[in-house]
Design an enzyme around this catalytic site. Structure first.
Site, PDB file in Angstrom:
ATOM      1  CG  LEU A 159      -1.995   1.137   1.461  1.00 54.33           C
ATOM      2  CD1 LEU A 159      -2.767   1.230   0.196  1.00 54.33           C
ATOM      3  CD2 LEU A 159      -2.566   1.003   2.838  1.00 54.33           C
ATOM      4  CG  ASP A 160      -0.601   4.793   0.177  1.00 55.89           C
ATOM      5  OD1 ASP A 160      -1.725   4.234  -1.018  1.00 55.89           O
ATOM      6  OD2 ASP A 160      -1.116   4.481   1.473  1.00 55.89           O
ATOM      7  CB  SER A 161       5.111   1.183  -0.942  1.00 59.05           C
ATOM      8  OG  SER A 161       5.092   1.313   1.019  1.00 59.05           O
TER       9      SER A 161
END
Length: 323
Positions: A266-268
């Site tokens: 997530l969000d990486s």
């Protein structure tokens, strides 16, 4: 060679490369040729070796083309070369099929990891689907950008887990321009990913315009193409839900937005672009959010344009080269 480099103005002149306006460009000694010239882009990613840039230039020049600009970067860690060239050519002298064959030969010669050529005037526009949730600001900005010709894409559909009434400005826009809208109500147990995959089967990439659902690793692997997301925060800070509130509560003095590729974590995913704006103690939560939304719109639209212009290349494990 193990040091980063970019083509400087002096090096560009040495190679016969110059930044010129395509609209006013004429091949030397052939003033009548200007109307027939067509613009192309080529990106190359391969192990570094002596003579790559020279061979790329020779390939274009040998077919009567002329380079307008070039960027080159060599990774310090991996010793691989990334390049992006803009050029003009006469499609009568250098047919599109022949161009693919010529660059394929170079790709094989240097064991290229990636070699892509694009001629916007001749190639189909990229087909995209936009996924959005309740908030409209990024979706509306993309739709108007597409309508005004600032985004070189064809929007195949808009998919949302939020129902929009028939008389809303988004639905009126979509109906007027014959863009299908698919409302797929999601639950924690059922993200409707199978149905989404069917709807986006023929797209070139996806754009998440504040789509507030996490796409599973299975979805990403099955789709197998790029997915671009806008995160309303300056990653890697303030990941996850409600980053604007996280940042406001933390009393930050700079807020940001991050456009990035979606990965299973997530969000990486690899970052494409980040934009920031200063805030102060005078900002309340409403002005804070308004500034954040303005950044999100700009940052997402810029990432989409750069992706279509072949400016974004994956670099190393979780980074990008953006020319």
């Amino acid at each position: 060679m193990t040091f980063p480099r970019r083509v400087s103005s002096s090096f560009s002149q040495f190679l016969g490369i110059a930044k010129r306006s395509f609209n006013s460009y004429k091949l030397p000694g052939d003033p009548s040729s200007s109307p027939s010239l067509t613009y192309g882009i080529h990106v190359f990613h391969c192990p570094d070796a002596v003579g790559i840039v020279a061979k790329l230039s020779e390939c274009i020049a040998s077919r009567g083309g002329n380079i307008l600009g070039a960027d080159v970067f060599v990774s310090e860690k991996k010793n691989v070369l990334y390049s992006r060239s803009e050029f003009v050519f006469d499609p009568v002298k250098w047919p599109r099929k022949q161009m693919d064959e010529d660059f394929l030969k170079l790709s094989k010669m240097f064991s290229a990891i990636k070699s892509v050529v694009r001629v916007p005037a001749l190639d189909p526009k990229f087909k995209i689907a936009i996924l959005a949730s309740k908030q409209d600001h990024c979706l509306v900005d993309l739709l108007y950008g597409w309508q005004e010709g600032r985004l070189p894409v064809d929007i195949t559909c808009v998919i949302s887990n939020h129902h929009r009434g028939p008389n809303t400005h988004v639905m009126r826009f979509l109906e007027r321009d014959n863009i299908p809208y698919h409302y797929l109500q999601t639950t924690k147990e059922n993200k409707r990913e199978g149905e989404i995959l069917e709807l986006v089967l023929n797209t070139d990439f996806l754009v998440l315009a504040r789509y507030m659902q996490v796409l599973s690793g299975q979805f990403l692997r099955t789709y197998g193409k790029d997915v671009i997301n806008i995160h309303h925060g300056l990653l890697p800070s303030f990941k996850g839900g409600n980053p604007s509130k996280q940042a406001f509560d933390a009393g930050v003095k700079l807020i940001g937005a991050t456009s990035h590729f979606v990965t299973e974590e997530l969000d990486s995913g690899p970052i494409i672009e980040q934009m920031v704006e200063r805030v102060s103690h005078r900002d309340n939560s409403q002005s804070f959010v308004q500034k954040s939304e303005n950044l999100e719109k700009q940052c997402l639209a810029k990432a989409l344009r750069w992706h279509c212009d072949l400016r974004v290349l994956p670099c190393e494990e979780n980074r990008t080269v953006v020319f």
